[in-house]
Design a protein around this motif. Structure first.
Motif, PDB file in Angstrom:
ATOM      1  N   PRO A 172      36.609  49.832  82.903  1.00 31.63           N
ATOM      2  CA  PRO A 172      37.649  49.046  83.586  1.00 31.63           C
ATOM      3  C   PRO A 172      39.010  49.265  82.935  1.00 31.63           C
ATOM      4  CG  PRO A 172      35.735  47.689  83.070  1.00 31.63           C
ATOM      5  CD  PRO A 172      35.542  48.972  82.348  1.00 31.63           C
ATOM      6  N   ARG A 173      40.071  49.052  83.719  1.00 27.14           N
ATOM      7  CA  ARG A 173      41.423  49.206  83.193  1.00 27.14           C
ATOM      8  C   ARG A 173      41.695  48.124  82.147  1.00 27.14           C
ATOM      9  NH1 ARG A 173      46.066  51.799  84.510  1.00 27.14           N
ATOM     10  NH2 ARG A 173      48.026  50.783  83.959  1.00 27.14           N
ATOM     11  N   PRO A 174      42.164  48.487  80.967  1.00 27.64           N
ATOM     12  CA  PRO A 174      42.403  47.497  79.907  1.00 27.64           C
ATOM     13  C   PRO A 174      43.507  46.505  80.277  1.00 27.64           C
ATOM     14  CG  PRO A 174      42.307  49.722  78.995  1.00 27.64           C
ATOM     15  CD  PRO A 174      42.386  49.866  80.489  1.00 27.64           C
ATOM     16  N   LYS A 175      43.405  45.322  79.720  1.00 31.56           N
ATOM     17  CA  LYS A 175      44.456  44.305  79.793  1.00 31.56           C
ATOM     18  C   LYS A 175      45.117  44.219  78.423  1.00 31.56           C
ATOM     19  CE  LYS A 175      41.770  40.921  80.958  1.00 31.56           C
ATOM     20  NZ  LYS A 175      41.319  39.570  81.376  1.00 31.56           N
ATOM     21  N   TYR A 176      46.413  43.957  78.396  1.00 35.67           N
ATOM     22  CA  TYR A 176      47.108  43.969  77.113  1.00 35.67           C
ATOM     23  C   TYR A 176      48.347  43.089  77.141  1.00 35.67           C
ATOM     24  CZ  TYR A 176      50.200  47.241  79.564  1.00 35.67           C
ATOM     25  OH  TYR A 176      51.055  47.820  80.487  1.00 35.67           O
ATOM     26  N   VAL A 177      48.761  42.683  75.960  1.00 37.17           N
ATOM     27  CA  VAL A 177      50.055  42.037  75.712  1.00 37.17           C
ATOM     28  C   VAL A 177      50.652  42.716  74.487  1.00 37.17           C
ATOM     29  CG1 VAL A 177      51.235  39.926  75.027  1.00 37.17           C
ATOM     30  CG2 VAL A 177      49.413  39.818  76.725  1.00 37.17           C
ATOM     31  N   ILE A 178      51.909  43.165  74.603  1.00 35.31           N
ATOM     32  CA  ILE A 178      52.580  43.895  73.519  1.00 35.31           C
ATOM     33  C   ILE A 178      53.710  43.036  72.963  1.00 35.31           C
ATOM     34  CG2 ILE A 178      53.821  45.994  72.880  1.00 35.31           C
ATOM     35  CD1 ILE A 178      52.623  47.302  75.378  1.00 35.31           C
ATOM     36  N   VAL A 179      53.759  42.919  71.654  1.00 35.82           N
ATOM     37  CA  VAL A 179      54.876  42.261  70.962  1.00 35.82           C
ATOM     38  C   VAL A 179      55.480  43.265  69.997  1.00 35.82           C
ATOM     39  CG1 VAL A 179      55.580  40.377  69.448  1.00 35.82           C
ATOM     40  CG2 VAL A 179      53.774  40.004  71.140  1.00 35.82           C
ATOM     41  N   THR A 180      56.747  43.617  70.212  1.00 36.70           N
ATOM     42  CA  THR A 180      57.451  44.537  69.320  1.00 36.70           C
ATOM     43  C   THR A 180      58.234  43.742  68.292  1.00 36.70           C
ATOM     44  OG1 THR A 180      57.634  46.223  71.053  1.00 36.70           O
ATOM     45  CG2 THR A 180      59.152  46.386  69.193  1.00 36.70           C
ATOM     46  N   SER A 181      57.932  43.968  67.035  1.00 39.86           N
ATOM     47  CA  SER A 181      58.536  43.184  65.958  1.00 39.86           C
ATOM     48  C   SER A 181      59.665  43.966  65.292  1.00 39.86           C
ATOM     49  CB  SER A 181      57.478  42.820  64.915  1.00 39.86           C
ATOM     50  OG  SER A 181      58.054  42.098  63.852  1.00 39.86           O
ATOM     51  N   VAL A 182      60.807  43.326  65.179  1.00 37.01           N
ATOM     52  CA  VAL A 182      61.966  43.927  64.499  1.00 37.01           C
ATOM     53  C   VAL A 182      62.536  42.999  63.436  1.00 37.01           C
ATOM     54  CG1 VAL A 182      62.604  45.406  66.452  1.00 37.01           C
ATOM     55  CG2 VAL A 182      63.503  43.084  66.318  1.00 37.01           C
ATOM     56  N   VAL A 183      61.923  41.813  63.268  1.00 34.39           N
ATOM     57  CA  VAL A 183      62.395  40.858  62.268  1.00 34.39           C
ATOM     58  C   VAL A 183      61.226  40.394  61.418  1.00 34.39           C
ATOM     59  CG1 VAL A 183      64.358  40.044  63.644  1.00 34.39           C
ATOM     60  CG2 VAL A 183      62.132  38.930  63.879  1.00 34.39           C
ATOM     61  N   ASN A 184      61.524  40.024  60.195  1.00 32.36           N
ATOM     62  CA  ASN A 184      60.518  39.470  59.297  1.00 32.36           C
ATOM     63  C   ASN A 184      60.237  38.029  59.701  1.00 32.36           C
ATOM     64  OD1 ASN A 184      59.415  38.038  56.888  1.00 32.36           O
ATOM     65  ND2 ASN A 184      59.621  40.062  55.953  1.00 32.36           N
ATOM     66  N   SER A 185      58.972  37.704  59.958  1.00 29.69           N
ATOM     67  CA  SER A 185      58.615  36.374  60.448  1.00 29.69           C
ATOM     68  C   SER A 185      58.892  35.273  59.433  1.00 29.69           C
ATOM     69  CB  SER A 185      57.135  36.339  60.850  1.00 29.69           C
ATOM     70  OG  SER A 185      56.311  36.655  59.736  1.00 29.69           O
ATOM     71  N   LYS A 186      58.929  35.605  58.139  1.00 24.77           N
ATOM     72  CA  LYS A 186      59.143  34.594  57.107  1.00 24.77           C
ATOM     73  C   LYS A 186      60.615  34.394  56.792  1.00 24.77           C
ATOM     74  CE  LYS A 186      54.656  35.331  54.878  1.00 24.77           C
ATOM     75  NZ  LYS A 186      53.957  35.689  53.623  1.00 24.77           N
ATOM     76  N   THR A 187      61.367  35.508  56.688  1.00 26.53           N
ATOM     77  CA  THR A 187      62.771  35.417  56.289  1.00 26.53           C
ATOM     78  C   THR A 187      63.731  35.490  57.463  1.00 26.53           C
ATOM     79  OG1 THR A 187      62.956  37.819  55.943  1.00 26.53           O
ATOM     80  CG2 THR A 187      62.186  36.477  54.092  1.00 26.53           C
ATOM     81  N   GLY A 188      63.295  36.042  58.606  1.00 29.13           N
ATOM     82  CA  GLY A 188      64.181  36.211  59.745  1.00 29.13           C
ATOM     83  C   GLY A 188      65.095  37.412  59.642  1.00 29.13           C
ATOM     84  N   GLU A 189      64.944  38.205  58.585  1.00 29.39           N
ATOM     85  CA  GLU A 189      65.793  39.378  58.394  1.00 29.39           C
ATOM     86  C   GLU A 189      65.194  40.590  59.109  1.00 29.39           C
ATOM     87  OE1 GLU A 189      66.104  39.915  54.225  1.00 29.39           O
ATOM     88  OE2 GLU A 189      67.273  38.078  53.883  1.00 29.39           O
ATOM     89  N   PRO A 190      66.036  41.587  59.457  1.00 32.20           N
ATOM     90  CA  PRO A 190      65.529  42.793  60.122  1.00 32.20           C
ATOM     91  C   PRO A 190      64.486  43.508  59.265  1.00 32.20           C
ATOM     92  CG  PRO A 190      67.919  42.686  60.276  1.00 32.20           C
ATOM     93  CD  PRO A 190      67.510  41.589  59.335  1.00 32.20           C
ATOM     94  N   CYS A 191      63.489  44.069  59.923  1.00 26.68           N
ATOM     95  CA  CYS A 191      62.438  44.785  59.217  1.00 26.68           C
ATOM     96  C   CYS A 191      62.144  46.088  59.952  1.00 26.68           C
ATOM     97  CB  CYS A 191      61.169  43.936  59.104  1.00 26.68           C
ATOM     98  SG  CYS A 191      60.338  43.657  60.675  1.00 26.68           S
TER      99      CYS A 191
END
Length: 313
Positions: free
Chosen positions: A113-132
């Motif tokens: 079957p065709r896969p189902k997906y959700v994509i999250v692209t991360s560009v910030v640090n989740s703890k500090t909020g700074e770019p990563c």
């Protein structure tokens, strides 16, 4: 609050096994306003409204995951090596879409079957909020495709003279396993902090959407206030209010909050009870015995409860 204030119960159903319950005060004026056609906005939203929109977005993300994914699906983390590091988020989004296309092509060739997906692209640090360093998190449902194949597909297309394409970076595919509790709640909370400000996630077409039911006569204002102040941490109390359902976790399954505008509100995260829990609700097994059974059966398929009934009952 005016005399026309009442308590609204909103039950949001996400698939067959997950439900969220909201109890909050409403007024007749608020109901009338929600039925009007919304005028076009020309002003920027206030910080308070932005914060509310952010909370609703995170809630919907959690609901979407519970509608379409379950324990046994995959959580994939894709990173880039120095050679393939994209210059911006748009290039990274194109790269991960090509990766998903390769997974879908593999499923089609093998008759899956065709896969189902959700994509999250991360560009910030989740703890500090700074770019990563840019990387991707993917929640994927693709029964029949092994973890090794999924990790191996994170590579460039094969060029002339190459046996295989070059690796783009590291790819780690983990099986979602709650070990008794649903792992989607903490996973969704973590992924919401990873998303960029421009767009939090990208999802496949055809995902099942949550639906809700409303009731305006089940609770009184006094009952809501008393339950929120006296019964907030009482797991058994809320489970008796909704037979056949249990709180997902005492840590984040019950929330009671007070607002100067709307008063007390209650938020519940619940999942469908399994066989042993239904026995406890009928009085054939005590909740205390049930909880101790859940604690002792580490690694069992659902909620840490062993499926052999005569072991605990």
């Amino acid at each position: 609050m005016g005399c026309d204030t009442f308590v609204r119960e909103k039950r949001t159903f996400c698939g067959d096994n997950y439900m969220e319950v909201d109890l909050y005060n409403m007024t007749g004026r608020q109901v009338a306003v929600t039925r009007r056609s919304r005028a076009k906005r020309h002003t920027e939203s206030s910080p308070k409204q932005k914060n509310l929109n952010d909370k609703k977005s995170k809630r919907y993300f959690l609901q979407l995951l519970n509608c379409n994914f379950r324990d046994g699906d995959y959580h994939i983390t894709c990173t880039y090596n120095r050679e393939n590091l994209p210059e911006n988020e748009d290039i990274a989004a194109k790269e991960v879409r090509r990766y998903i296309r390769r997974i879908c092509d593999h499923a089609r060739r093998t008759g899956l079957p065709r896969p189902k997906y959700v994509i999250v692209t991360s560009v910030v640090n989740s703890k500090t909020g700074e770019p990563c360093r840019v990387h991707h998190h993917i929640v994927l449902s693709c029964s029949g495709i092994s973890r090794e194949v999924i990790e191996d597909l994170w590579r460039k297309p094969r060029r002339a003279g190459e046996v295989r394409g070059k690796k783009i970076g590291r790819c780690n595919c983990d099986v979602i396993d709650g070990s008794g509790e649903s792992a989607l709640v903490p996973l969704a909370t973590y992924l919401c902090r990873q998303g960029s400000a421009s767009k939090r996630w990208t999802a496949s077409v055809g995902l099942v959407k949550p639906y809700y039911k409303l009731s305006d006569d089940k609770y009184s204002r006094e009952n809501l206030r008393r339950f929120a102040t006296e019964r907030c941490g009482d797991r058994a109390f809320w489970e008796k209010k909704y037979p056949g359902w249990v709180i997902t976790s005492i840590d984040f399954g019950i929330k009671c909050e007070y607002s100067d505008v709307s008063g007390w509100g209650v938020y519940l995260q619940m999942r469908r009870a399994d066989e042993l829990e239904r026995l406890a609700m009928k009085g054939k097994c005590t909740f205390e015995r049930l909880r101790s059974a859940q604690d002792s059966c580490v690694g069992c398929p659902v909620f840490g409860v062993c499926r052999v009934k005569d072991k605990h009952v």
